[in-house]
Design a protein around this motif. Structure first.
Motif, short mmCIF file in Angstrom:
data_model
loop_
_atom_site.label_atom_id
_atom_site.label_comp_id
_atom_site.label_asym_id
_atom_site.label_seq_id
_atom_site.Cartn_x
_atom_site.Cartn_y
_atom_site.Cartn_z
N ASP A 240 0.82 -1.21 0.00
CA ASP A 240 0.00 0.00 0.00
C ASP A 240 0.85 1.26 0.00
O ASP A 240 0.46 2.28 -0.57
N GLN A 243 1.73 1.54 -3.51
CA GLN A 243 0.51 1.93 -4.21
C GLN A 243 0.23 3.42 -3.99
O GLN A 243 -0.14 4.15 -4.93
N THR A 246 2.76 5.60 -5.99
CA THR A 246 2.51 5.42 -7.42
C THR A 246 1.22 6.12 -7.81
O THR A 246 1.16 6.84 -8.83
N HIS A 247 0.20 5.91 -7.01
CA HIS A 247 -1.12 6.51 -7.27
C HIS A 247 -1.03 8.04 -7.21
O HIS A 247 -1.61 8.74 -8.06
N THR A 285 1.50 -0.23 -12.83
CA THR A 285 1.17 -0.24 -11.40
C THR A 285 1.53 -1.57 -10.77
O THR A 285 2.04 -1.62 -9.64
N ARG A 286 1.27 -2.67 -11.49
CA ARG A 286 1.62 -3.98 -10.96
C ARG A 286 3.12 -4.06 -10.70
O ARG A 286 3.56 -4.61 -9.69
N VAL A 289 4.06 -1.90 -7.56
CA VAL A 289 3.56 -2.43 -6.29
C VAL A 289 4.22 -3.75 -5.94
O VAL A 289 4.56 -4.01 -4.77
N ALA A 355 -4.98 2.26 -0.94
CA ALA A 355 -5.83 1.18 -1.45
C ALA A 355 -6.29 0.24 -0.34
O ALA A 355 -7.34 -0.40 -0.47
#
Length: 408
Positions: A240, A243, A246-247, A285-286, A289, A355
């Motif tokens: 997370d 994430q 990145t997000h 994203t994969r 993460v 997330a």
């Protein structure tokens, strides 16, 4: 000269044998196409619920039969080894019976006749291709594949679980299952599942080649010996944090926002809404993460637990669901929390990135702070995203995230 009565008989024969059936098929096709193009609540008393169930099961049954015929190309290797073929056969047989019975019953009662003809034809086609009796022998591994089985299982699981939850605990009570643009998001859902093989292959390649040099076996052994529950909680936290940043980058870097705006363009939140994504964003994203999880070397059982958690939350947090979370809403990401991230209200722009753990946003000062219970509207500000799967995949390459100015 041909006798007039013979010419009349010939015209009638052509009409009965060729023209009328062709027109009938055209009507059936048009009605079926219209069903998939439409949206709105399924009105009671018109057999639309049973018709939709029959059509959905008939399509999935036909796809399931094809997966039985070509498992090496249409099934996911990681899932193949866990299947019980007998259970799958029984499930397929039951689904064929339900789809056939519903469509035939509606035909007999003359309800939604044209669409149910299509459903019944699909059931007959699935049975003709072997139905639940298709033999499965030895087949080669390491072949290119698309995740047709994962698509079928996830679609069935999502509809059986999340649609029921949405109806029991709705955030917006009047929201239809087949809401506007559901067709576009279903295409995203399908393609994201079908390319699972290519996505995993690409992600694994990038992880090993970009981050392989960071792997230290002694440190990974230490991590793997942590007790399961704290190791799982740590795994989710590490994922997370990756994430979150990145997000956040997707929102704050204009070039990256072009891709992420596809996801944010959905204007109605439900279990299907989270499927709308740029395929390049999905892969990138994969990698971002999973890279720290790969480097730290979490155990296989913990990674499987993380995959279950992320799979559930990715769907649930977009769902049309409202529950009393109490203090837990400050700890975990809930649908209420993530809905605000998708809101186009001024107070919600570039907020609620986490997330899994909501406290991350509170820690970094990016949590939405409002007394309003629900957002007023969803989607990208300006509503500039085109509809349609292909248009949305091409949108990031157009060079702008705003609509073109009209030519004077």
């Amino acid at each position: 000269m041909t006798h007039p009565s013979r010419r009349k008989f010939a015209h009638k024969l052509v009409n009965v044998a060729v023209i009328a059936p062709a027109e009938r098929i055209g009507i059936v096709v048009d009605d079926t196409r219209e069903m998939f193009r439409g949206s709105g609540e399924l009105a009671p008393g018109k057999a639309m619920v049973t018709t939709a169930i029959a059509m959905s099961l008939a399509i999935l049954c036909l796809l399931g039969v094809l997966a039985f015929h070509f498992p090496q190309y249409l099934t996911t290797p990681e899932l193949r080894v866990k299947y019980s073929v007998d259970v799958l056969r029984q499930a397929l047989f039951g689904a064929l019976l339900i789809a056939g019975a519903l469509s035939l019953g509606n035909l007999i009662l003359n309800r939604q006749r044209n669409i149910n003809i299509t459903s019944f034809v699909l059931v007959i086609a699935a049975v003709a291709l072997g139905g639940s009796r298709v033999p499965v022998g030895n087949f080669p591994d390491h072949t290119p594949y698309i995740g047709l089985d994962w698509f079928i299982l996830d679609l069935l699981g999502s509809t059986l679980i999340f649609v029921v939850i949405e109806k029991l605990f709705p955030l917006y009570k009047g929201q239809a299952i087949f809401r506007p643009e559901w067709q576009t998001d279903m295409k995203h859902f399908a393609v994201n599942h079908f390319i699972v093989g290519l996505a995993l292959l690409t992600v694994n390649f990038l992880l090993h080649h970009l981050f392989g040099w960071l792997v230290r076996s002694d440190f990974q052994q230490f991590v793997q010996h942590i007790w399961f529950v704290p190791q799982l909680l740590l795994c989710v936290l590490v994922a997370d944090m990756a994430q979150y940043w990145t997000h956040r980058a997707y929102h704050e870097v204009p070039f990256l926002w072009r891709f992420h705006s596809v996801h944010h363009s959905v204007k109605t939140m439900d279990w299907l809404a989270g499927s709308r994504q740029s395929m390049l964003e999905l892969i990138a994203t994969r990698v971002c993460v999973l890279a720290p999880l790969y480097i730290l070397g979490f155990s296989e059982s913990v990674m499987n637990g993380y995959i279950l958690i992320v799979g559930f939350q990715a769907v649930f947090n977009h769902a049309n669901v409202h529950l009393p979370w109490g203090p837990l809403k400050y700890l975990f990401v809930t649908p209420n929390f993530h809905h605000w991230h998708h809101a186009s209200d001024d107070i919600a722009i570039d907020k609620n990135y986490a997330a899994h753990y909501a406290f991350i946003d509170y820690l970094f000062g990016t949590a939405v702070k409002t007394s309003d219970k629900f957002p007023a509207r969803y989607g990208v500000v300006g509503d500039y995203m085109p509809d349609g799967f292909i248009n949305q995949q091409l949108f990031p390459f157009r060079g702008s995230t705003k609509p073109a100015e009209p030519v004077a």
